[in-house]
Design an enzyme around this catalytic site. Sequence first.
Site, PDB file in Angstrom:
ATOM      1  N   LYS A 184     -16.060   7.908  34.119  1.00  0.00           N
ATOM      2  CA  LYS A 184     -16.468   6.571  34.544  1.00  0.00           C
ATOM      3  C   LYS A 184     -17.218   6.693  35.867  1.00  0.00           C
ATOM      4  CE  LYS A 184     -14.528   2.003  33.864  1.00  0.00           C
ATOM      5  NZ  LYS A 184     -15.148   1.684  32.567  1.00  0.00           N
ATOM      6  N   GLU A 220     -21.051   4.688  21.539  1.00  0.00           N
ATOM      7  CA  GLU A 220     -20.431   3.465  22.053  1.00  0.00           C
ATOM      8  C   GLU A 220     -21.517   2.531  22.553  1.00  0.00           C
ATOM      9  OE1 GLU A 220     -18.092   3.632  25.671  1.00  0.00           O
ATOM     10  OE2 GLU A 220     -18.856   5.607  26.167  1.00  0.00           O
TER      11      GLU A 220
HETATM   12  C1  LIG Z   1     -14.823   1.339  31.218  1.00  0.00           C
HETATM   13  C2  LIG Z   1     -15.568   1.695  29.998  1.00  0.00           C
HETATM   14  C3  LIG Z   1     -15.078   1.403  28.709  1.00  0.00           C
HETATM   15  C4  LIG Z   1     -13.825   0.615  28.466  1.00  0.00           C
HETATM   16  O1  LIG Z   1     -12.666   1.257  28.929  1.00  0.00           O
HETATM   17  P1  LIG Z   1     -11.329   0.443  29.163  1.00  0.00           P
HETATM   18  O2  LIG Z   1     -10.417   1.449  29.762  1.00  0.00           O
HETATM   19  O3  LIG Z   1     -10.849  -0.041  27.850  1.00  0.00           O
HETATM   20  O4  LIG Z   1     -11.659  -0.691  30.081  1.00  0.00           O
HETATM   21  C5  LIG Z   1     -15.821   1.833  27.621  1.00  0.00           C
HETATM   22  N1  LIG Z   1     -16.999   2.489  27.777  1.00  0.00           N
HETATM   23  C6  LIG Z   1     -17.494   2.776  28.994  1.00  0.00           C
HETATM   24  C7  LIG Z   1     -18.790   3.494  29.090  1.00  0.00           C
HETATM   25  C8  LIG Z   1     -16.802   2.390  30.141  1.00  0.00           C
HETATM   26  O5  LIG Z   1     -17.319   2.669  31.350  1.00  0.00           O
END
Ligand SMILES: *Cc1c(COP(=O)(O)O)cnc(C)c1O
Length: 341
Positions: A184, A220
């Site tokens: 992240k 995604e």
């Molecule tokens: C934060 C994020 C998610 C979702 O993650 P959660 O932990 O469910 O909030 C999905 N994809 C990306 C690229 C993210 O940065």
Amino acid sequence: MEKKDIDWGNLSFGYIKTDKRFVSNFKNGAWDEGTMTDDAMVCISECAGVIQYAQTVFEGLKAYTTEDGHIVCFRPDLNAARIEESAKRLEMPVFPKERFLEAVDEVVKANAAYVPPYGSGATFYLRPVMFASSAVIGVKPAEEYQFRIFGTPVGPYFKGGAKPITIKVSDFDRAAPNGTGHIKAGLNYAMSLHAIVTAHNEGYAENLYLDPKTRTKVEETGGANFLFVTKDNKVVTPKSTSILPSITRRSLVQVAKEYLGLEAEEREITLEEVKDMAECGLCGTAAVISPVGKIVDHGKEIAFPSGMEKMGPITQKLYDTLTGIQMGRIEGPAGWVHKIM
Ligand SMILES: *Cc1c(COP(=O)(O)O)cnc(C)c1O
């Protein structure tokens, strides 16, 4: 405790400055003890590693009021573990997990007046963030870092219920096969901005990114993982080393198995087989699940049988069960709901 005078039901998903935030600085190889501060401004060198080379990672989680009036958050231990992985990948120091969890509690307690009441649909969104604060000009990891957690009340993601969205198969790639898609990091979002603005301008709510190597498999969206339901009621989610391991998606898969008695599988999913799916949703902290009604692949439409009016029936059950656990209406697995006050 007296709540702030905020129109909770009409909050947007935006930043509102609250009273207190946690700040800790890393210098000479160690984190300081950290402090709660009123100061929402960050003062760093113009040459800071974060500004020059985007050395920064973050998390997102929510605190909210349960039916019986407690303030809780959902699986913060997984956010603590994930930011550790993110930091390591960008050669940043690890902020200790126990201290991360203590800081989450402290920030929520100090801003309890901003935590929306039960039933408002609004929540208190927490943003832990770490960034390189010292100057670098040659490309290398910085020597000094700041870790910060602040929060902001945010409105319900869908006002008036979740309507299915239409998304497009993007021509842009999100993450390289051996890159940073699984962490992240702000850098994954900077490069997604042009793609999302392009999609919005074309009338789509989101992008579906394909795996960049073969461009045949579903990865995604910019900020949420996919969840599909097959026509024989099996929950399937894409497996890839370049997608972000969503805590919401992992929790929904467990809910599918343990609460709904469904089969669930994490596997590679080709774009080709998506047309045979019964339901589709996007999983993330912000919305829990956003239902997808239609995916457009260069003029070719994939319309899910669940339609454009409401969530598919399995998606709805998953949503109701997980939000029920989060709000304290349904008993969750041990450790999922962390009570703060
Ligand atoms: C934060 C994020 C998610 C979702 O993650 P959660 O932990 O469910 O909030 C999905 N994809 C990306 C690229 C993210 O940065």
